[in-house]
Design a protein around this motif. Structure first.
Motif, PDB file in Angstrom:
ATOM      1  N   SER A  58      -4.068   0.207  -4.561  1.00 29.28           N
ATOM      2  CA  SER A  58      -4.402   0.601  -3.193  1.00 29.28           C
ATOM      3  C   SER A  58      -5.621  -0.170  -2.691  1.00 29.28           C
ATOM      4  O   SER A  58      -5.640  -0.663  -1.558  1.00 29.28           O
ATOM      5  N   LEU A  85       0.824  -1.204   0.000  1.00 31.66           N
ATOM      6  CA  LEU A  85       0.000   0.000   0.000  1.00 31.66           C
ATOM      7  C   LEU A  85       0.863   1.260   0.000  1.00 31.66           C
ATOM      8  O   LEU A  85       0.553   2.234  -0.702  1.00 31.66           O
ATOM      9  N   PHE A 116      -9.748   6.091   3.050  1.00 31.79           N
ATOM     10  CA  PHE A 116      -9.738   5.832   1.610  1.00 31.79           C
ATOM     11  C   PHE A 116     -11.125   6.070   1.021  1.00 31.79           C
ATOM     12  O   PHE A 116     -11.270   6.746  -0.004  1.00 31.79           O
ATOM     13  N   ASN A 168      -2.067   8.361   4.874  1.00 34.65           N
ATOM     14  CA  ASN A 168      -1.813   7.030   5.433  1.00 34.65           C
ATOM     15  C   ASN A 168      -0.563   6.961   6.321  1.00 34.65           C
ATOM     16  O   ASN A 168      -0.610   6.362   7.405  1.00 34.65           O
ATOM     17  N   THR A 211      -4.636   3.380  -8.317  1.00 33.02           N
ATOM     18  CA  THR A 211      -5.825   3.360  -7.453  1.00 33.02           C
ATOM     19  C   THR A 211      -6.249   1.935  -7.141  1.00 33.02           C
ATOM     20  O   THR A 211      -6.557   1.585  -5.993  1.00 33.02           O
ATOM     21  N   SER A 268      -3.301   9.486  -0.153  1.00 33.05           N
ATOM     22  CA  SER A 268      -2.000   8.801  -0.162  1.00 33.05           C
ATOM     23  C   SER A 268      -0.999   9.464   0.776  1.00 33.05           C
ATOM     24  O   SER A 268      -0.036   8.822   1.205  1.00 33.05           O
ATOM     25  N   ASP A 279       1.001   4.254  -2.751  1.00 35.51           N
ATOM     26  CA  ASP A 279       0.845   5.664  -2.383  1.00 35.51           C
ATOM     27  C   ASP A 279       2.069   6.483  -2.792  1.00 35.51           C
ATOM     28  O   ASP A 279       1.936   7.654  -3.195  1.00 35.51           O
TER      29      ASP A 279
END
Length: 337
Positions: A93, A50, A238, A279, A90, A276, A54
């Motif tokens: 993620s 992840l 998200f 996180n 996208t 992004s 990002d």
């Protein structure tokens, strides 16, 4: 959009891009360098996946979002390819978040079989599958569901009058029906619903076990619940950052371009990119292991700065002492008859 608004939008995009790159690079370093043993845990492997997605948002998706707004003239093929890159990141993620939710669910509900199932080899295979599937789903417009025909006809008409290709924009090559029916409902909302159900099941199970657990098992269950809360928060962020933009696409599809003000559309784009950058902040405040890794990295960085500063001071002190010694010798020589 007015010129000053475009300047503000571009400046904010640059800040978001820098925050994405620095924050997620720190996450990857924290897990891979500060917490090497954590790479044996599937959850942290998926967190790295992840964070990489990002990071690539800051490196590629944000600059492309600025460029693919009519600022560059590209061939339809290249315009479509660059637009699909944003969709791939996208989707990576979304699938990484889904893998995290499935991992926490399996860890809680089949604890005896979990260690034999979630081996490091299978974990990295799952990470690879997430990225392969993201590429397949994100590059779907290359295989036909796009505005390529209309853009090609526009470019043909433009080329007959001038040799310059028409400006490249995201929605000029990616069709709104694709974004709404396939990307939003199929590739984003369906995984989000599955993840929501998994986390509801996880919290329901944890709540029941905490009531019936002994003091020794209670501490472990509380740690599990804290981590689940942190990961659920990442999921909520998200959804909160991406769903407004997708809802605007739905309005554009149903009611046309006049349904969504241009300023609102750009705000939705900024909000989706800001996810992004958020996180790493969540990881820093909510996950103790990553907190410890962050502090270790900063301590090493400060120690290196101090060492470099001391190394610079040593030659200066040696030089100053030699200078003082030379001056003393020189003054002593002049005093001798």
């Amino acid at each position: 959009m007015a010129e000053w608004s475009w300047v503000v939008y571009t400046v904010v995009e640059v800040l978001i891009s820098v925050a994405c790159c620095l924050g997620n690079m720190l996450v990857v370093c924290a897990v891979c360098v500060g917490l090497r043993d954590s790479l044996r845990e599937p959850t942290f492997c998926f967190l790295v996946s992840l964070a990489v997605a990002d990071f690539l948002v800051g490196v590629a998706a944000v600059p492309l979002a600025v460029l693919l707004d009519g600022w560059v003239s590209l061939t339809p093929d290249l315009c479509l390819l660059l637009s699909c890159v944003v969709l791939v990141l996208t989707q990576a993620s979304v699938l990484s978040l889904l893998a995290i939710a499935v991992d926490r669910y399996l860890r809680l509900h089949i604890p005896l079989r979990y260690k034999s199932l979630a081996t490091q080899r299978r974990t990295w295979l799952a990470v690879s599958m997430c990225w392969i599937l993201s590429c397949l789903l994100g590059f779907t417009p290359l295989f036909g569901w796009n505005n390529y025909s209309s853009l090609t006809s526009d470019s043909t008409n433009a080329s007959s009058s001038s040799p310059i290709s028409p400006p490249c924009t995201f929605l000029s090559v990616i069709s709104l029906p694709f974004m709404v029916y396939y990307n939003f409902l199929g590739c984003v909302m369906a995984p989000l619903l599955v993840m929501t159900l998994l986390y509801i099941r996880i919290f329901w199970s944890l709540q029941g076990r905490l009531k019936d657990s002994c003091p020794q098992a209670r501490a472990s269950l509380l740690r599990e619940r804290r981590l689940a809360c942190s990961l659920a928060l990442v999921l909520i962020l998200f959804a909160s950052c991406w769903i407004p933009l997708h809802l605007m696409n739905c309005l554009l599809l149903v009611h046309g371009p006049q349904a969504v003000p241009r300023g609102a559309l750009y705000t939705g784009i900024l909000l989706s990119h800001a996810n992004s950058a958020l996180n790493p902040v969540v990881y820093a405040y909510r996950i103790p292991k990553i907190q410890q890794a962050y502090s270790q990295i900063w301590r090493r960085f400060l120690l290196r700065l101090n060492c470099c500063h001391e190394d610079e001071q040593v030659p200066r002190s040696i030089t100053s002492s030699l200078t003082n010694h030379t001056e003393k010798c020189g003054s002593g020589g002049k005093a001798t008859p």
